[in-house]
Design an enzyme around this catalytic site. Structure first.
Site, PDB file in Angstrom:
ATOM      1  N   THR A 148      -9.122   7.799   5.597  1.00 52.80           N
ATOM      2  CA  THR A 148      -9.235   8.498   4.319  1.00 52.80           C
ATOM      3  C   THR A 148      -9.254   7.476   3.190  1.00 52.80           C
ATOM      4  O   THR A 148      -8.567   6.453   3.270  1.00 52.80           O
ATOM      5  CB  THR A 148      -8.024   9.442   4.146  1.00 52.80           C
ATOM      6  OG1 THR A 148      -8.054  10.399   5.206  1.00 52.80           O
ATOM      7  CG2 THR A 148      -8.052  10.169   2.808  1.00 52.80           C
ATOM      8  N   GLY A 149     -10.031   7.756   2.151  1.00 54.58           N
ATOM      9  CA  GLY A 149     -10.072   6.855   1.002  1.00 54.58           C
ATOM     10  C   GLY A 149     -11.481   6.367   0.740  1.00 54.58           C
ATOM     11  O   GLY A 149     -12.434   6.767   1.411  1.00 54.58           O
ATOM     12  N   SER A 150     -11.621   5.495  -0.242  1.00 57.02           N
ATOM     13  CA  SER A 150     -12.965   5.072  -0.654  1.00 57.02           C
ATOM     14  C   SER A 150     -13.641   4.199   0.415  1.00 57.02           C
ATOM     15  O   SER A 150     -14.857   4.298   0.618  1.00 57.02           O
ATOM     16  CB  SER A 150     -12.899   4.336  -1.997  1.00 57.02           C
ATOM     17  OG  SER A 150     -12.011   3.248  -1.936  1.00 57.02           O
ATOM     18  N   GLY A 198      -9.060   2.331   5.979  1.00 57.33           N
ATOM     19  CA  GLY A 198      -8.700   1.320   4.986  1.00 57.33           C
ATOM     20  C   GLY A 198      -7.199   1.091   4.953  1.00 57.33           C
ATOM     21  O   GLY A 198      -6.452   1.572   5.815  1.00 57.33           O
ATOM     22  N   LYS A 209      -0.111   2.004   4.087  1.00 54.65           N
ATOM     23  CA  LYS A 209      -1.164   2.987   3.876  1.00 54.65           C
ATOM     24  C   LYS A 209      -0.573   4.223   3.196  1.00 54.65           C
ATOM     25  O   LYS A 209       0.624   4.359   3.082  1.00 54.65           O
ATOM     26  CB  LYS A 209      -1.791   3.393   5.215  1.00 54.65           C
ATOM     27  CG  LYS A 209      -2.563   2.252   5.858  1.00 54.65           C
ATOM     28  CD  LYS A 209      -3.285   2.648   7.138  1.00 54.65           C
ATOM     29  CE  LYS A 209      -4.015   3.939   7.080  1.00 54.65           C
ATOM     30  NZ  LYS A 209      -4.964   4.050   5.946  1.00 54.65           N
ATOM     31  N   GLY A 210      -1.451   5.093   2.752  1.00 58.99           N
ATOM     32  CA  GLY A 210      -0.970   6.352   2.183  1.00 58.99           C
ATOM     33  C   GLY A 210      -1.185   6.487   0.692  1.00 58.99           C
ATOM     34  O   GLY A 210      -0.734   7.457   0.091  1.00 58.99           O
ATOM     35  N   GLY A 211      -1.916   5.510   0.115  1.00 61.25           N
ATOM     36  CA  GLY A 211      -2.237   5.636  -1.314  1.00 61.25           C
ATOM     37  C   GLY A 211      -2.959   6.949  -1.591  1.00 61.25           C
ATOM     38  O   GLY A 211      -2.809   7.547  -2.660  1.00 61.25           O
ATOM     39  N   GLY A 212      -3.740   7.408  -0.616  1.00 64.78           N
ATOM     40  CA  GLY A 212      -4.454   8.681  -0.770  1.00 64.78           C
ATOM     41  C   GLY A 212      -3.652   9.869  -0.265  1.00 64.78           C
ATOM     42  O   GLY A 212      -4.136  11.000  -0.283  1.00 64.78           O
ATOM     43  N   GLU A 244      -3.081  10.008   9.353  1.00 60.37           N
ATOM     44  CA  GLU A 244      -3.621   8.682   9.707  1.00 60.37           C
ATOM     45  C   GLU A 244      -2.781   8.059  10.815  1.00 60.37           C
ATOM     46  O   GLU A 244      -3.319   7.442  11.745  1.00 60.37           O
ATOM     47  CB  GLU A 244      -3.632   7.779   8.473  1.00 60.37           C
ATOM     48  CG  GLU A 244      -4.652   8.232   7.439  1.00 60.37           C
ATOM     49  CD  GLU A 244      -4.563   7.502   6.107  1.00 60.37           C
ATOM     50  OE1 GLU A 244      -5.537   7.591   5.348  1.00 60.37           O
ATOM     51  OE2 GLU A 244      -3.547   6.863   5.815  1.00 60.37           O
TER      52      GLU A 244
HETATM   53  C1  5RP Z   1      -5.204   6.865   2.315  1.00 56.99           C
HETATM   54  C2  5RP Z   1      -5.094   5.441   2.723  1.00 56.99           C
HETATM   55  C3  5RP Z   1      -6.221   4.534   2.368  1.00 56.99           C
HETATM   56  O1  5RP Z   1      -6.647   3.884   3.495  1.00 56.99           O
HETATM   57  C4  5RP Z   1      -5.747   3.522   1.369  1.00 56.99           C
HETATM   58  O2  5RP Z   1      -5.182   4.202   0.252  1.00 56.99           O
HETATM   59  C5  5RP Z   1      -6.874   2.608   0.910  1.00 56.99           C
HETATM   60  O3  5RP Z   1      -7.789   3.343   0.166  1.00 56.99           O
HETATM   61  P1  5RP Z   1      -9.155   2.732  -0.371  1.00 56.99           P
HETATM   62  O4  5RP Z   1     -10.040   2.540   0.816  1.00 56.99           O
HETATM   63  O5  5RP Z   1      -9.654   3.771  -1.336  1.00 56.99           O
HETATM   64  O6  5RP Z   1      -8.837   1.421  -1.062  1.00 56.99           O
HETATM   65  O7  5RP Z   1      -4.158   5.022   3.334  1.00 56.99           O
HETATM   66  O8  5RP Z   1      -4.032   7.590   2.620  1.00 56.99           O
END
Ligand code: 5RP
Length: 218
Positions: free
Chosen positions: A28-30, A82, A94-97, A103
């Protein structure tokens, strides 16, 4: 190159690990979004995907890439995702999203975990990025108090609910010298669903997009 161009570059490069008839775990994420977009070009060669969030499932379906229910899948061949931070030991935050729990489940079921990121995510010690913890809503304040005892400064991610209906605490001020130990300690607090440390089950391969091409750490 911008960070997003590096993410796109590394996501495309990661396709080299995809083999015919694989079941593929999707993060998940960009960066994961770039991977999904790249995967669309070879979607007819794979058996299907397992998504780590509703957002990724929606994006996969928009490309007509099959999304499977994990309960019907014995093993995922390979997982691409990511990270917010990564070390050369392949430990991750992880887990910014906010998708950390799904995950972690997808990572657990996967034979191989390829972490794809831009090179700004590589750090010597984890913890500058606030560590996300998914908590059962009624336990939020209790978990926060326990986290303070461990030296962290938890901030409730307000107006955010995970795909599992839970809350997130983002924990600042942690210097994570022993990620495996801290991951276990945090998960033992009643009310914690899981935390964003991926150390007990680290990545197997870290692919970094850089100005001078792809750096691989394994
Ligand atoms: C989401 C995540 C993403 O992998 C993490 O936040 C990185 O995000 P991005 O690819 O947008 O930089 O753990 O829960």
């Amino acid at each position: 190159m911008t960070p997003d161009e590096k993410k796109q570059q590394v996501a495309k490069a990661a396709l080299e690990y995809v083999e015919p008839d694989m079941i593929i775990g999707i993060g998940t994420g960009s960066t994961a979004n770039h991977f999904i977009d790249a995967l669309a070009a070879i979607k007819h060669t794979i058996e299907g995907t397992v998504a780590s969030s509703q957002a990724s499932a929606d994006r996969l379906k928009s490309h007509h890439i099959p999304v499977l229910d994990l309960n019907g899948v014995r093993e995922i061949d390979i997982y691409f995702d990511g990270a917010d931070e990564a070390t050369k030991y392949l430990h991750l935050v992880k887990g910014g999203g906010g998708a950390l729990t799904r995950e972690k489940i997808v990572a657990a079921v996967s034979k191989k975990f390829v972490c794809v990121a831009d090179d700004s995510k590589l750090v010597d010690v984890l913890g500058a990025f606030p560590l996300p913890i998914e908590v059962i809503p009624m336990a939020r304040s209790y978990v926060a108090r326990e986290v303070v005892k461990l030296g962290g400064k938890p901030i409730w991610r307000e107006n955010f609910v995970t795909d599992n209906g839970n809350h997130i605490l983002d924990v600042h001020n942690l210097n994570i010298a022993e990620p495996v130990k801290l991951e276990q300690q945090l998960n033992q607090i009643a009310g914690v669903v899981t935390n964003g440390l991926f150390a007990q089950r680290p990545a197997d391969i870290l692919m970094l997009g850089t100005d001078s091409g792809i750096q691989i750490i394994e």
